[in-house]
Design a protein around this motif. Structure first.
Motif, PDB file in Angstrom:
ATOM      1  N   ARG A 159     -52.455  14.779 -40.783  1.00 47.27           N
ATOM      2  CA  ARG A 159     -52.695  14.007 -42.000  1.00 47.27           C
ATOM      3  C   ARG A 159     -53.253  14.843 -43.148  1.00 47.27           C
ATOM      4  NH1 ARG A 159     -56.617  12.316 -38.603  1.00 47.27           N
ATOM      5  NH2 ARG A 159     -58.780  12.440 -39.266  1.00 47.27           N
ATOM      6  N   PHE A 160     -53.602  16.108 -42.863  1.00 52.02           N
ATOM      7  CA  PHE A 160     -54.069  16.963 -43.951  1.00 52.02           C
ATOM      8  C   PHE A 160     -52.976  17.904 -44.451  1.00 52.02           C
ATOM      9  CE2 PHE A 160     -57.926  16.048 -41.451  1.00 52.02           C
ATOM     10  CZ  PHE A 160     -58.607  15.333 -42.426  1.00 52.02           C
ATOM     11  N   ARG A 161     -51.797  17.733 -43.888  1.00 53.32           N
ATOM     12  CA  ARG A 161     -50.724  18.672 -44.198  1.00 53.32           C
ATOM     13  C   ARG A 161     -50.459  18.756 -45.704  1.00 53.32           C
ATOM     14  NH1 ARG A 161     -48.281  20.098 -39.558  1.00 53.32           N
ATOM     15  NH2 ARG A 161     -50.336  19.721 -38.761  1.00 53.32           N
ATOM     16  N   SER A 162     -50.502  17.600 -46.377  1.00 53.72           N
ATOM     17  CA  SER A 162     -50.150  17.651 -47.806  1.00 53.72           C
ATOM     18  C   SER A 162     -51.219  18.361 -48.632  1.00 53.72           C
ATOM     19  CB  SER A 162     -49.879  16.257 -48.368  1.00 53.72           C
ATOM     20  OG  SER A 162     -50.970  15.417 -48.115  1.00 53.72           O
ATOM     21  N   ILE A 163     -52.437  18.459 -48.078  1.00 52.88           N
ATOM     22  CA  ILE A 163     -53.451  19.271 -48.760  1.00 52.88           C
ATOM     23  C   ILE A 163     -53.198  20.737 -48.463  1.00 52.88           C
ATOM     24  CG2 ILE A 163     -55.895  19.867 -48.854  1.00 52.88           C
ATOM     25  CD1 ILE A 163     -56.512  16.951 -48.149  1.00 52.88           C
ATOM     26  N   SER A 167     -50.404  22.938 -50.046  1.00 55.03           N
ATOM     27  CA  SER A 167     -50.501  23.379 -51.442  1.00 55.03           C
ATOM     28  C   SER A 167     -51.113  24.770 -51.566  1.00 55.03           C
ATOM     29  CB  SER A 167     -51.298  22.358 -52.255  1.00 55.03           C
ATOM     30  OG  SER A 167     -52.675  22.484 -51.985  1.00 55.03           O
ATOM     31  N   TYR A 168     -51.690  25.276 -50.467  1.00 53.61           N
ATOM     32  CA  TYR A 168     -52.338  26.582 -50.533  1.00 53.61           C
ATOM     33  C   TYR A 168     -51.425  27.742 -50.157  1.00 53.61           C
ATOM     34  CZ  TYR A 168     -56.693  24.224 -51.385  1.00 53.61           C
ATOM     35  OH  TYR A 168     -57.674  23.472 -51.965  1.00 53.61           O
ATOM     36  N   ARG A 172     -48.551  28.809 -51.384  1.00 52.13           N
ATOM     37  CA  ARG A 172     -47.874  29.566 -52.433  1.00 52.13           C
ATOM     38  C   ARG A 172     -48.686  30.738 -52.939  1.00 52.13           C
ATOM     39  NH1 ARG A 172     -47.867  29.708 -58.039  1.00 52.13           N
ATOM     40  NH2 ARG A 172     -49.685  28.380 -57.921  1.00 52.13           N
ATOM     41  N   SER A 173     -50.006  30.501 -53.114  1.00 54.48           N
ATOM     42  CA  SER A 173     -50.804  31.557 -53.727  1.00 54.48           C
ATOM     43  C   SER A 173     -51.390  32.513 -52.695  1.00 54.48           C
ATOM     44  CB  SER A 173     -51.916  30.937 -54.564  1.00 54.48           C
ATOM     45  OG  SER A 173     -52.682  30.079 -53.767  1.00 54.48           O
ATOM     46  N   GLU A 176     -40.767  27.105 -46.248  1.00 55.38           N
ATOM     47  CA  GLU A 176     -40.596  26.144 -47.332  1.00 55.38           C
ATOM     48  C   GLU A 176     -41.568  26.363 -48.484  1.00 55.38           C
ATOM     49  OE1 GLU A 176     -40.476  21.344 -47.723  1.00 55.38           O
ATOM     50  OE2 GLU A 176     -39.893  22.300 -45.851  1.00 55.38           O
ATOM     51  N   ILE A 185     -36.974  16.220 -49.322  1.00 56.16           N
ATOM     52  CA  ILE A 185     -37.510  17.585 -49.383  1.00 56.16           C
ATOM     53  C   ILE A 185     -36.815  18.468 -48.352  1.00 56.16           C
ATOM     54  CG2 ILE A 185     -39.565  18.986 -48.939  1.00 56.16           C
ATOM     55  CD1 ILE A 185     -41.216  16.700 -50.144  1.00 56.16           C
ATOM     56  N   LEU A 235     -55.062   9.687 -49.053  1.00 50.27           N
ATOM     57  CA  LEU A 235     -55.009  10.900 -49.858  1.00 50.27           C
ATOM     58  C   LEU A 235     -53.725  11.676 -49.559  1.00 50.27           C
ATOM     59  CD1 LEU A 235     -56.706  12.460 -51.941  1.00 50.27           C
ATOM     60  CD2 LEU A 235     -57.524  13.875 -50.065  1.00 50.27           C
ATOM     61  N   SER A 236     -53.397  11.717 -48.286  1.00 45.90           N
ATOM     62  CA  SER A 236     -52.182  12.429 -47.885  1.00 45.90           C
ATOM     63  C   SER A 236     -50.942  11.813 -48.541  1.00 45.90           C
ATOM     64  CB  SER A 236     -52.066  12.383 -46.366  1.00 45.90           C
ATOM     65  OG  SER A 236     -50.805  12.800 -45.977  1.00 45.90           O
ATOM     66  N   THR A 237     -50.877  10.465 -48.473  1.00 44.24           N
ATOM     67  CA  THR A 237     -49.761   9.771 -49.105  1.00 44.24           C
ATOM     68  C   THR A 237     -49.760  10.017 -50.606  1.00 44.24           C
ATOM     69  OG1 THR A 237     -50.152   8.046 -47.486  1.00 44.24           O
ATOM     70  CG2 THR A 237     -48.582   7.554 -49.237  1.00 44.24           C
ATOM     71  N   LEU A 287     -50.959  12.519 -52.250  1.00 43.33           N
ATOM     72  CA  LEU A 287     -50.561  13.886 -52.594  1.00 43.33           C
ATOM     73  C   LEU A 287     -49.060  14.090 -52.468  1.00 43.33           C
ATOM     74  CD1 LEU A 287     -53.470  15.953 -51.035  1.00 43.33           C
ATOM     75  CD2 LEU A 287     -52.946  15.656 -53.451  1.00 43.33           C
ATOM     76  N   LEU A 288     -48.492  13.475 -51.421  1.00 40.22           N
ATOM     77  CA  LEU A 288     -47.045  13.594 -51.251  1.00 40.22           C
ATOM     78  C   LEU A 288     -46.322  12.954 -52.436  1.00 40.22           C
ATOM     79  CD1 LEU A 288     -44.761  14.417 -49.212  1.00 40.22           C
ATOM     80  CD2 LEU A 288     -44.746  12.008 -48.556  1.00 40.22           C
ATOM     81  N   ARG A 303     -46.867  14.880 -55.687  1.00 44.51           N
ATOM     82  CA  ARG A 303     -46.079  16.110 -55.762  1.00 44.51           C
ATOM     83  C   ARG A 303     -44.626  15.784 -56.101  1.00 44.51           C
ATOM     84  NH1 ARG A 303     -44.906  19.360 -50.563  1.00 44.51           N
ATOM     85  NH2 ARG A 303     -42.750  19.488 -51.195  1.00 44.51           N
ATOM     86  N   ALA A 315     -55.556  20.325 -54.441  1.00 42.09           N
ATOM     87  CA  ALA A 315     -54.161  20.344 -54.013  1.00 42.09           C
ATOM     88  C   ALA A 315     -53.223  20.104 -55.191  1.00 42.09           C
ATOM     89  CB  ALA A 315     -53.937  19.295 -52.925  1.00 42.09           C
ATOM     90  N   ASN A 364     -53.043  23.125 -57.334  1.00 40.35           N
ATOM     91  CA  ASN A 364     -52.153  24.101 -56.681  1.00 40.35           C
ATOM     92  C   ASN A 364     -50.690  23.732 -56.888  1.00 40.35           C
ATOM     93  OD1 ASN A 364     -54.345  25.445 -55.686  1.00 40.35           O
ATOM     94  ND2 ASN A 364     -54.272  24.495 -53.675  1.00 40.35           N
ATOM     95  N   ASN A 365     -50.398  22.431 -56.651  1.00 43.30           N
ATOM     96  CA  ASN A 365     -49.014  21.988 -56.798  1.00 43.30           C
ATOM     97  C   ASN A 365     -48.524  22.125 -58.234  1.00 43.30           C
ATOM     98  OD1 ASN A 365     -48.784  21.387 -54.107  1.00 43.30           O
ATOM     99  ND2 ASN A 365     -49.334  19.230 -54.353  1.00 43.30           N
ATOM    100  N   GLY A 404     -49.477  24.360 -60.417  1.00 51.00           N
ATOM    101  CA  GLY A 404     -49.137  25.761 -60.640  1.00 51.00           C
ATOM    102  C   GLY A 404     -47.807  26.118 -60.020  1.00 51.00           C
ATOM    103  N   ALA A 405     -47.609  25.636 -58.786  1.00 49.94           N
ATOM    104  CA  ALA A 405     -46.361  25.930 -58.079  1.00 49.94           C
ATOM    105  C   ALA A 405     -45.174  25.355 -58.832  1.00 49.94           C
ATOM    106  CB  ALA A 405     -46.425  25.349 -56.668  1.00 49.94           C
TER     107      ALA A 405
END
Lengths: 220, 777
Positions: free
Chosen positions: A73-77, A80-81, A83-84, A112, B320, B416-418, B420-421, B424, B475, B478-479, B481-482
C-alpha cells in the motif's frame, strides 16, 4: 553546512521484512534495532563518508539514503523516489524464498520508474541465519542476468554493510567522473560483483562456515 | 679601603727615601694594630650576641609550645563538648519527631477506626437507601486505609472483634457495591438512560474499578456512536444531494464520523479528569478507536463501492502497464496515440481526487487531536506525581502504537495510496493533453504548453499539500519533477531534434531569399517557416520553463512552510530534498536550451556569417593614401558586414526570448571574431591597412556591444589586440601596449601569446623579419 564534494541519493527497495531499515540503521547508526516495526511510507538518513578515489585522494561524499516501506500500500509513495535515485539497492531475505521470488516484480518496477542508467545492487540480507534458502550462486546469477552488482550482508552482525555503501559511493564517484565519457560501458562489463573477485571468495568462506551453506554450494 | 687610601696619600717623594718608606711602614703598622684592636672588640661582642640569640630562641620555643598546646587542647574540649551537646539535642529532636509521627499515626488510626465504624454503619444503610454515592464514598474511605495497619490495630485494641467486624462488613459492602453498581450501570445502559449511566460511571473509580468503569462507559458510548454513524452513512447520499455536495458526500460523512468521536472525548474528558483523575484518557481512546476503526472501515467500503475506486485503480494500472510495454519503443509524450484502451478521463478524476484529499486531511487532523489530548493527559498525570518517568514513556509508546496499529491509520494509508495513483495519472494525462493541444499564435514568443503544464503541476502539488501528509506532498513533488522531465522536456527535445532548418542548400540562394523575406518585412508561412517557428518557440518555451521551475520551487516552499508549521526537522529535510529534486529539473531544461542554441548556431549562424567575413580576404589591405581615401569613401567591408549581421540578428530578435537572444548574440560574437581572426591571418597589411583594420574592429565592437545587454568586450579582446598590433607605427611602439615582464598591457590582459604576437607582426609587410625576431617578448 558540512563540506562535501558529492551528494548521492540511494534508495532501498524490496519486500516487507527483508531488513532494509536494519541495513540503513546498522550503517548510519551502527546499531541493530530489535523489534523494528514496519516502515511507514519512506524514511531517510544522511551519512557523510570519506572515500578514496582512483587517484588515492580522500573525498567527502554525502549519501542520502531513502529507506522505503516494503508493503504494497506504500508503493505509490515509494515509486516516486526511483527517478531521482543514483543507486537502487534491491534487498531480499536469503532465508525466505518468497522475497527472492518477488525480485522479478521489483525489476519491473525499476524498469518502469528508474533512470535506465541507475546503479543497481542486489543484496541478499541475513547471512547470520542458518536456515538459508537461497544459495549464493542463485543470487549471483540473478544479479548477473539483470546487470546488477551483488553482495550478501548481515545487518545483525554488521557483515558487508559498510562495504556495501562504501563501494556504492566509490562507484558513483567513478561514474560522476566519467560522465560525459561513456559510463555505460562500465555497466555492461561482466563485473557484477562489488569489489571484484576477492569478494566472491569471502562469500564462500562465509557460507561454508554456516553449515547449510555447504549443502547449497555442492547442490550447485 | 683604609690601606689603599693610605698608599694613595703617601707621597711619591716619600717612597724614594728610606725614611719615607719607614714612615709609611710605621703608619701601616699603626693602622694594622688599630684594625686588629677593632676586630678584637667586635669578635668579643660576637660571642655575647650569639648567646643572647640562643637564649632568645629557647625562650621563644618554650613560649610557643606552651601556648599552642594549651589552646588546641582547650579548643578540642570545646568542640567535643559542643558535639556532645548537639548530639543530645538532635537525639531529643529525633525522639520528638518519632513521638510526633507516632502521635499522628495513632491519630490516623483512631480516625480510621472511627471512620471504619462510621463507614461500616453508613454503608449498609446507604445500600439499603440506594444512596450509592454515599455508599461509594464510604467504600472509598475504607479502601484508602492501610489494610495491614488496620489488622495490627485490631490486634492492639481490646475490642478486637468490633474492628474485625467492621472490616468484614466493609469488605462485604464493597463487594456488594461493586456488584450493584455493575448491574445498575448495565441496566442504565440497557435502558439508554444517559443520566444514570453517568451517575454510575462516576461511582466506579471510588470503588477502585477504574478500568472497568471506563470500559463499560466507553462501550456504551460506542454503541451510541455506532448507531449515529450507521444512520449517517445510510443517508450520506441523500444529505449530500440536499446540500448539493454529492461530490464530497463521503468526505462529509467521514468528517462527521471523526468529529463525533472527537466530541465524545471532548465532552467526557472533564468527567474523566474529575472522577478518575489524569492518566486514564488513553484507556478510553483505545476502546473508542476500535469503534472508530470499525466505522471507518465500513465507510471506506461504501466509498470504494459507490465511487468505483477499485475499478478505476485497475483501469489506471492496466493503462500504465500497457504504456510501459509500449514506451520502450515509442516516446513518452506520444503515448496518447493508443486510443484503444478503455481509458479514464482525467477530468472525471478531478473531483474524486479532491474528495480523497479532504478525507485524508480530516484523518490527519483527527490523529493530531488524539495525540495532543492523550499526551497532555499523560503529561499532567506525570506532573501530578502519579506516574514515573518510565511509566510515562511506556504510556506514550502505547499511545503511538494504538494510533499506528489502528485500522484508521491503515485506511489512511490506503486512501493516500489511491490519491497518489489518481493524482499521478491526472497530472500526467493532463500534461500530455496540454502538450498535445499546444497552440501558438503568430507573433507570440511562447506557445500555450508551458503555462498549461506548469499550471497543472502546480495545481497537483498544492492539492497534495491539502492531504496534510508529508509523504504525500513529497511523492507528488517527485512525480511533478518526473512529469516535467519526462513529458515536457521530451516534447522539447523532440521538437528540437529535427533541427533548425535554414531550408537553403545553396548559400547564395539562401542569402537572397533571406534578404527578400526581410524586405517584405513579413515571414512567409510555408512548411519550413513553420518548422523554424516551432524550433524558436520551443527554445523560448524551454527558457521560460527554467524560470517557471524556479518560481514553482519558491512558491511551493513557501506554501509548505505555511501549511506545515510544526513539522520536525527530519521531515523538513525530507521535503527539502524532494523540492531540491524538483529544482534540479531546471538543469535538464538548461541543457535543452543550450543544445538547441548550438543547433541554431551551426545551422543558422555559422554558414551565414562565414562568407560575409571571408570577403575580407578579397579586399586589398596595402593602401596608398589615395587608395585609402577612395576605400573610405565607398562602402567599406565593415559597413557591409554590420548591415548583414544586423539583418541576421533582427530576424531573430523578433522570435527569440530575451535571454535566448542574448545567448545568440554572444554566440554570434564568438563566431564572428574567430572567423575574422582567421581572415586577418590570411592577409597582408601595410601601415594604412592596419589603420583601416583598427577602425573596422572598433566599429564591429561598438555594433556588438549595442546588440545585447550582456558584455561582449571579452569576446572582442583578441581581435582588438590583433588590430592594435597591426596598427603600430613602429615595432618599438609595442612596448607601450605590451609589458614584456608580465605579458600584460596597461589596459587589459593580453590574450595573445608571444608567438602569436610575432606572427601577427609578420603580417605587416613593412616590418622587418629581423626586427620581429629581435623583439624580447
Amino acid at each position: 553546512m558540512e563540506d562535501y564534494k558529492f551528494l548521492f541519493k540511494v534508495v532501498l527497495i524490496g519486500n516487507s521484512g527483508v531488513g532494509k531499515t536494519c541495513l540503513v540503521r546498522r550503517f548510519t547508526q551502527g546499531v541493530f534495532p530489535k523489534g523494528q516495526g514496519a516502515t511507514i511510507g519512506v524514511d531517510f538518513m544522511i551519512k557523510t563518508l570519506e572515500v578514496e578515489n582512483s587517484a588515492g585522494q580522500r573525498e567527502a561524499v554525502k549519501l542520502q539514503i531513502w529507506d522505503t516501506a516494503g508493503q504494497e500500500r506504500f508503493r505509490s509513495i515509494t515509486q516516486s523516489y526511483y527517478r531521482s535515485a543514483h543507486a537502487l539497492i534491491l534487498v531480499y531475505d536469503l532465508s525466505c524464498q518468497p522475497t527472492f521470488d518477488a525480485l522479478n516484480d521489483w525489476i519491473r518496477e525499476i524498469q518502469e520508474y528508474a533512470n535506465p542508467k541507475v546503479l543497481k545492487i542486489l543484496v541478499g540480507n541475513k547471512t547470520d541465519r542458518d536456515d538459508r534458502e537461497i544459495p549464493v550462486r542463485v543470487g549471483e546469477e540473478f544479479a548477473k542476468a539483470h546487470d546488477m552488482y551483488f553482495l550478501e550482508t548481515s545487518s545483525k552482525q554488521g557483515e558487508n554493510v559498510e562495504k556495501l555503501f562504501y563501494e556504492i559511493a566509490a562507484e558513483l564517484i567513478e561514474q560522476a567522473r566519467q560522465k560525459g565519457g561513456l559510463s555505460r560501458n562500465h555497466h555492461n562489463s561482466s563485473v557484477t560483483n562489488l569489489g571484484m573477485k576477492n569478494n566472491i571468495s569471502s562469500f564462500q568462506s562465509n557460507c561454508c562456515s554456516g553449515g547449510v551453506g555447504t549443502n547449497n554450494n555442492s547442490s550447485n | 679601603m683604609d690601606v689603599s687610601s693610605l698608599i694613595g696619600i703617601g707621597d711619591a717623594e716619600d717612597l724614594e727615601t728610606p725614611e719615607g718608606i719607614k714612615r709609611l711602614c710605621q703608619r701601616i703598622n699603626e693602622r694594622e694594630k688599630q684594625v686588629n684592636d677593632n676586630l678584637q672588640t667586635l669578635l668579643s661582642r660576637k660571642l655575647n650576641l650569639e648567646t643572647k640569640i640562643d637564649s632568645c630562641l629557647i625562650k621563644y620555643q618554650q613560649l610557643y609550645k606552651a601556648s599552642i598546646c594549651e589552646d588546641s587542647k582547650k579548643l578540642t574540649s570545646i568542640i567535643s563538648h559542643t558535639s556532645d551537646l548537639a548530639e543530645k539535642v538532635s537525639a531529643k529532636v529525633r525522639n520528638l519527631d518519632t513521638a510526633r509521627m507516632r502521635a499522628t499515626e495513632v491519630q490516623k488510626r483512631v480516625h480510621d477506626l472511627i471512620d471504619l465504624q462510621l463507614c461500616s454503619q453508613g454503608v449498609m444503610t446507604a445500600i439499603k437507601d440506594e444512596d450509592y454515592e454515599i455508599g461509594a464514598r464510604h467504600v472509598k474511605r475504607y479502601l484508602s486505609m492501610d489494610r495491614n495497619i488496620l489488622e495490627k490495630t485490631a490486634d492492639d485494641v481490646s475490642s478486637m472483634t468490633s474492628v474485625n467486624q467492621a472490616v468484614d462488613t466493609l469488605e462485604k459492602a464493597a463487594k456488594e457495591m461493586r456488584e450493584i453498581v455493575k448491574v445498575k450501570l448495565d441496566e442504565a445502559i440497557k435502558k439508554n438512560d444517559l443520566a444514570s449511566v453517568e451517575r454510575f460511571f462516576k461511582i466506579f473509580p471510588q470503588l477502585g474499578m477504574y478500568d472497568e468503569g471506563i470500559a463499560k462507559f466507553t462501550s456504551y458510548v460506542c454503541t451510541k456512536l455506532s448507531s449515529i454513524a450507521e444512520k449517517e452513512l445510510r443517508q450520506s447520499m441523500e444529505i449530500a444531494k440536499a446540500e448539493k455536495r454529492t461530490q464530497v458526500a463521503y468526505a462529509d460523512t467521514f468528517t462527521n464520523l471523526l468529529e463525533n468521536v472527537l466530541r465524545i472525548i471532548e465532552t467526557n474528558q472533564p468527567i474523566l479528569e474529575n472522577y478518575y483523575r489524569y492518566g486514564h484518557l488513553l484507556k478510553m481512546v483505545k476502546i473508542l478507536q476500535l469503534e472508530c476503526d470499525d466505522q471507518t472501515r465500513r465507510l471506506i467500503q461504501e466509498f470504494n463501492k459507490n465511487r468505483l475506486i477499485n475499478r478505476k485503480v485497475n483501469q489506471i494500472n492496466d493503462y500504465i502497464k500497457s504504456q510501459s510495454t509500449q514506451s520502450s519503443s515509442t516516446l513518452g509524450h506520444l503515448r496518447k496515440a493508443s486510443g484503444s484502451m478503455d481509458k479514464l478521463n482525467s477530468k472525471d478524476l478531478d473531483t474524486l481526487i479532491a474528495e480523497l484529499t479532504i478525507m485524508h486531511s480530516r484523518a490527519e487532523l483527527y490523529v493530531k487531536f488524539i495525540r495532543r489530548r492523550v499526551s497532555n493527559d499523560i503529561e499532567k498525570c506525570f506532573i501530578a506525581g502519579d506516574m514515573t518517568e518510565e511509566e510515562k514513556k511506556t504510556a506514550l509508546d502505547s499511545m503511538e502504537s494504538v494510533i499506528k496499529k489502528s485500522q484508521l491509520s491503515n485506511q489512511m494509508q490506503e486512501i493516500l495510496s489511491t490519491y497518489l495513483l489518481f493524482e499521478r495519472y491526472f497530472m500526467e494525462e493532463s500534461v500530455i493533453k496540454a502538450i498535445g493541444f499546444d497552440s501558438h499564435e503568430t507573433g507570440q514568443l511562447y506557445s500555450s504548453m508551458v503555462d498549461d503544464v506548469f499550471f497543472i503541476v502546480r495545481k497537483c502539488i498544492r492539492r497534495s499539500i491539502g492531504t496534510q501528509s508529508v509523504d504525500g506532498v513529497c511523492a507528488v513533488i517527485n512525480n511533478g519533477g518526473a512529469c516535467i522531465e519526462q513529458e515536457l522536456i521530451n516534447a522539447f527535445r523532440n521538437a528540437l531534434k529535427s533541427g533548425y532548418h535554414s531550408g537553403y542548400i545553396d548559400l547564395a540562394q539562401a542569402y537572397s531569399a533571406f534578404q527578400s523575406t526581410i524586405q517584405q518585412g513579413k515571414i512567409q508561412t510555408n512548411d519550413s517557416e513553420m518548422a523554424r517557428t516551432k524550433f524558436t518557440v520551443t527554445l523560448n518555451n524551454a527558457d521560460k520553463s527554467t524560470e517557471y521551475i524556479e518560481t514553482l520551487f519558491q512558491n511551493i516552499s513557501e506554501e509548505i512552510k505555511v501549511s506545515f508549521p510544526n513539522i520536525d526537522s527530519h521531515k523538513k529535510e525530507m521535503i527539502e530534498s524532494c523540492l531540491g529534486g524538483l529544482k534540479s529539473v531546471g538543469d535538464s531544461l538548461k541543457t535543452v536550451v543550450e543544445s538547441g542554441m548550438q543547433q541554431l548556431r551551426s545551422s543558422a549562424i555559422k554558414p551565414r556569417i562565414n562568407p560575409w567575413i571571408d570577403q575580407f580576404q578579397s579586399s586589398n589591405h596595402m593602401l596608398t593614401d589615395d587608395e585609402l581615401s577612395v576605400y573610405e569613401a565607398g562602402e567599406t567591408f565593415i559597413q557591409f558586414l554590420i548591415v548583414q549581421l544586423d539583418g541576421l540578428l533582427n530576424s531573430f530578435k523578433k522570435v527569440l526570448s530575451e535571454k535566448n537572444y542574448d545567448i545568440l548574440v554572444l554566440m554570434l560574437a564568438t563566431d564572428v571574431t574567430a572567423r575574422f581572426e582567421r581572415a586577418i591571418k590570411k592577409c597582408a597589411f601595410d601601415r594604412n591597412g592596419g589603420l583601416v583594420l583598427d577602425k573596422e574592429v572598433r566599429s564591429l565592437g561598438t555594433f556588438l556591444t549595442g546588440a545585447t545587454s550582456w558584455t561582449v568586450r571579452d569576446k572582442m579582446a583578441r581581435l582588438t589586440q590583433i588590430a592594435i598590433i597591426l596598427n603600430l607605427e613602429k615595432i618599438s611602439e609595442l612596448s607601450e601596449y605590451y609589458d614584456t615582464r608580465n605579458q600584460e598591457g596597461p589596459f587589459t590582459a593580453w590574450r595573445l601569446t608571444p608567438n602569436e604576437i610575432r606572427n601577427i607582426l609578420k603580417l605587416r609587410t613593412d616590418f622587418k623579419i629581423e626586427d620581429i625576431k629581435k623583439l624580447q617578448l
